[in-house]
Motif scaffolding. Sequence first.
Motif, PDB file in Angstrom:
ATOM      1  N   GLN A 335       0.800  -1.160  -0.202  1.00 42.15           N
ATOM      2  CA  GLN A 335       0.048  -0.067  -0.087  1.00 42.15           C
ATOM      3  C   GLN A 335       0.905   1.187   0.005  1.00 42.15           C
ATOM      4  N   ASP A 336       2.030   1.198   0.841  1.00 45.18           N
ATOM      5  CA  ASP A 336       2.762   2.513   0.959  1.00 45.18           C
ATOM      6  C   ASP A 336       3.657   2.683  -0.455  1.00 45.18           C
ATOM      7  N   TYR A 337       3.967   1.491  -1.194  1.00 43.63           N
ATOM      8  CA  TYR A 337       4.629   1.620  -2.540  1.00 43.63           C
ATOM      9  C   TYR A 337       3.542   2.196  -3.490  1.00 43.63           C
ATOM     10  N   LYS A 338       2.208   2.024  -3.553  1.00 41.88           N
ATOM     11  CA  LYS A 338       1.322   2.601  -4.269  1.00 41.88           C
ATOM     12  C   LYS A 338       0.988   4.182  -4.148  1.00 41.88           C
ATOM     13  N   LYS A 339       1.579   4.592  -2.945  1.00 37.95           N
ATOM     14  CA  LYS A 339       1.313   6.017  -2.243  1.00 37.95           C
ATOM     15  C   LYS A 339       2.691   6.650  -2.993  1.00 37.95           C
ATOM     16  N   LEU A 340       3.782   6.225  -3.431  1.00 40.11           N
ATOM     17  CA  LEU A 340       4.730   6.800  -3.920  1.00 40.11           C
ATOM     18  C   LEU A 340       4.685   7.356  -5.266  1.00 40.11           C
ATOM     19  N   GLU A 341       5.179   8.606  -5.561  1.00 40.25           N
ATOM     20  CA  GLU A 341       5.139   9.251  -7.010  1.00 40.25           C
ATOM     21  C   GLU A 341       6.475   8.729  -7.601  1.00 40.25           C
ATOM     22  N   LEU A 342       6.336   7.828  -8.404  1.00 39.90           N
ATOM     23  CA  LEU A 342       7.410   7.458  -9.377  1.00 39.90           C
ATOM     24  C   LEU A 342       8.076   8.103 -10.301  1.00 39.90           C
ATOM     25  N   GLY A 343       9.408   8.397 -10.865  1.00 44.26           N
ATOM     26  CA  GLY A 343       9.710   9.230 -11.694  1.00 44.26           C
ATOM     27  C   GLY A 343      10.964   8.356 -12.456  1.00 44.26           C
ATOM     28  N   LYS A 344      11.494   8.871 -13.406  1.00 44.57           N
ATOM     29  CA  LYS A 344      12.330   8.286 -14.279  1.00 44.57           C
ATOM     30  C   LYS A 344      13.931   8.542 -13.763  1.00 44.57           C
ATOM     31  N   LEU A 345      14.593   7.748 -14.191  1.00 41.91           N
ATOM     32  CA  LEU A 345      16.013   8.006 -13.647  1.00 41.91           C
ATOM     33  C   LEU A 345      16.965   8.956 -14.431  1.00 41.91           C
ATOM     34  N   SER A 346      17.972   9.313 -14.042  1.00 37.77           N
ATOM     35  CA  SER A 346      18.927  10.310 -14.798  1.00 37.77           C
ATOM     36  C   SER A 346      19.724   9.641 -15.503  1.00 37.77           C
ATOM     37  N   GLU A 372      22.583   8.174 -12.070  1.00 37.09           N
ATOM     38  CA  GLU A 372      22.764   9.151 -10.924  1.00 37.09           C
ATOM     39  C   GLU A 372      21.509   9.879 -10.475  1.00 37.09           C
ATOM     40  N   LEU A 373      21.457  10.491  -9.378  1.00 36.86           N
ATOM     41  CA  LEU A 373      20.365  10.969  -8.702  1.00 36.86           C
ATOM     42  C   LEU A 373      20.759  12.739  -8.578  1.00 36.86           C
ATOM     43  N   ASN A 374      19.961  13.560  -9.193  1.00 37.57           N
ATOM     44  CA  ASN A 374      20.311  14.958  -9.276  1.00 37.57           C
ATOM     45  C   ASN A 374      19.282  15.842  -9.010  1.00 37.57           C
ATOM     46  N   ASN A 375      18.018  15.210  -9.192  1.00 31.49           N
ATOM     47  CA  ASN A 375      16.700  16.040  -8.684  1.00 31.49           C
ATOM     48  C   ASN A 375      16.491  16.120  -7.250  1.00 31.49           C
ATOM     49  N   ASP A 376      16.301  17.334  -6.903  1.00 28.64           N
ATOM     50  CA  ASP A 376      16.084  17.728  -5.336  1.00 28.64           C
ATOM     51  C   ASP A 376      14.709  17.074  -4.764  1.00 28.64           C
ATOM     52  N   LYS A 377      13.794  17.003  -5.794  1.00 32.82           N
ATOM     53  CA  LYS A 377      12.258  16.353  -5.260  1.00 32.82           C
ATOM     54  C   LYS A 377      12.395  14.815  -5.088  1.00 32.82           C
ATOM     55  N   ASN A 378      13.534  14.143  -5.418  1.00 35.72           N
ATOM     56  CA  ASN A 378      13.627  12.983  -5.251  1.00 35.72           C
ATOM     57  C   ASN A 378      14.161  12.431  -4.056  1.00 35.72           C
ATOM     58  N   GLU A 379      13.576  11.579  -3.172  1.00 39.61           N
ATOM     59  CA  GLU A 379      14.216  11.154  -2.062  1.00 39.61           C
ATOM     60  C   GLU A 379      14.984  10.056  -2.346  1.00 39.61           C
ATOM     61  N   GLY A 380      14.731   9.043  -3.024  1.00 37.22           N
ATOM     62  CA  GLY A 380      15.482   7.761  -3.458  1.00 37.22           C
ATOM     63  C   GLY A 380      15.117   7.054  -4.482  1.00 37.22           C
ATOM     64  N   PHE A 381      15.228   5.874  -4.496  1.00 32.12           N
ATOM     65  CA  PHE A 381      14.598   5.143  -5.824  1.00 32.12           C
ATOM     66  C   PHE A 381      14.205   3.851  -5.305  1.00 32.12           C
ATOM     67  N   ILE A 382      13.390   3.106  -6.025  1.00 28.02           N
ATOM     68  CA  ILE A 382      12.780   1.859  -5.643  1.00 28.02           C
ATOM     69  C   ILE A 382      13.272   0.867  -6.790  1.00 28.02           C
ATOM     70  N   ILE A 383      13.567  -0.423  -6.355  1.00 27.24           N
ATOM     71  CA  ILE A 383      14.016  -1.405  -7.386  1.00 27.24           C
ATOM     72  C   ILE A 383      12.917  -2.435  -7.000  1.00 27.24           C
ATOM     73  N   ASN A 447      12.858   2.950 -10.378  1.00 29.24           N
ATOM     74  CA  ASN A 447      12.380   4.478 -10.599  1.00 29.24           C
ATOM     75  C   ASN A 447      12.651   5.105  -9.423  1.00 29.24           C
ATOM     76  N   THR A 448      12.691   6.483  -9.722  1.00 27.19           N
ATOM     77  CA  THR A 448      13.083   7.322  -8.295  1.00 27.19           C
ATOM     78  C   THR A 448      11.486   7.337  -7.689  1.00 27.19           C
ATOM     79  N   TYR A 449      11.553   7.943  -6.664  1.00 28.17           N
ATOM     80  CA  TYR A 449      10.410   8.222  -5.691  1.00 28.17           C
ATOM     81  C   TYR A 449      10.167   9.467  -4.885  1.00 28.17           C
ATOM     82  N   ALA A 450       9.214  10.006  -4.907  1.00 29.98           N
ATOM     83  CA  ALA A 450       8.931  11.146  -3.871  1.00 29.98           C
ATOM     84  C   ALA A 450       7.446  10.934  -3.422  1.00 29.98           C
TER      85      ALA A 450
END
Length: 452
Positions: A335-346, A372-383, A447-450
């Motif tokens: 459920q927590d995973y579905k709440k995350l906003e996923l994004g593309k990697l650099s 690499e992770l360069n976006n300030d909005k991203n907290e980390g990434f999901i595998i 994916n990145t997540y926020a």
Amino acid sequence: MTLSLTSVFILEKSIKSLFLLAIIFLVRPILNKKAFRSASIILWMVLLIYLISPYELEIGIESVKGNSILIAITNFFNSSLGWLVNKIGSIFFKLNRLIGSVLIFTYLGMKIYRFNKVMKGSTLTYNTLCKEKIREFGLKRKVEIYINNNLKTPLTFGILKPKIILQDHILADEKLLNHVLIHELMHIKKFHILLNHLVNIVACLYWFNPLLWLSLKYLDQDIEINCDKLVVENLGDTRKNRKAYCSSMLKLVEREFYENNLYLKLNPNIERMNIIKNWKKTLLGLISFILAFTLSLPAFANVTDLSQDRVDTQGEVVNNIEVNIDNRVQKISDQDYKKLELGKLSVRESDPAKVNEKIKLGSFEKTSYEFELNNDKNEGFIINLKDMSCSGGIKYQVFIEEDGEIIYDKRFASDSILKVKAQKGSAYIITVSNEYNKKLLGEVSINTYASK
């Protein structure tokens, strides 16, 4: 504290089993002479169960001051063991199944050949004392007794339809015959023949560890010692009966020496006779057994520190050889995973990161993903590793590198989701490694997540 079962590779078990062997050989002389009848056999059974079972108990505890030494020792041992397995595993695992199978079939073939050879020279006997002794034991299995003078000592074959092979000189000595029959019937009653086959098969599976399979030969001796004690209890545990039984064994030893033919590995010997003469249950023997049994149990478990996990895991973990830096992870649910906003990697070095693909890894193959992770909005990434399948059983490993340093290393036996808190500007390499000799299929998305 958490408890779970994790799969363990045979190579790791082989190395850890040396610890159990050291305990057995340290206390074996004391147990055989001063403990209760089955003390040494119980420790051997603990070893066999450990070697046969594909699982270990995974114990997760919060790191507190009182557990710091235990955690440090366990992590050092597992890290060293993991390094060794990773170094030689790719070569070893390809050979082990083939060689182990060949040895087992060779062993079974030799047993069948030897049985047929012995039976061709054997004649069924209807000796009255033999029939009476078999009836006294009340065995549900039919036991037949044969005579074969080409063999120098008694021999027992078969599990469901056991056959005892004797010689004429034993039939001619009523007291010797009585002792030999009780001994062989005790083997049959306690299924020692099945245990002996199990020991030999384990030796075939662990062919690469000569120290282990040579040590297992001492189990044969302890089985015989245990059977001797059963015989004494059946006769009545008195000094007179012990002396009479030792005299019978001595007759077989003297005959072997005279014939100069040490044909069977389970022949009577001086160690067995000394133990029967001097065996006495004492407090020292009981304490030695309790201490040895307690010390052997940690081999079945692997201790991990829950508070130092850097990556939250969903999926069945096979075995943890962990490298965790900082406490940057929190557990998540589906459920927590579905709440995350996923994004593309650099992009790293002009190579687009593969964020969603099907994988097909051959035996012990691996694949890596760099970004690499360069976006300030991203907290980390999901595998997200899903739909993982393998005909021989799912066993794969995930490595996470941050700026060239490994921050995570863990094995899995099912689909898994890893949520990693990352550092801005850091470069990452994610490696998925198949640790089985069958093709691994599945799907990987990164994916990145926020948080929404």
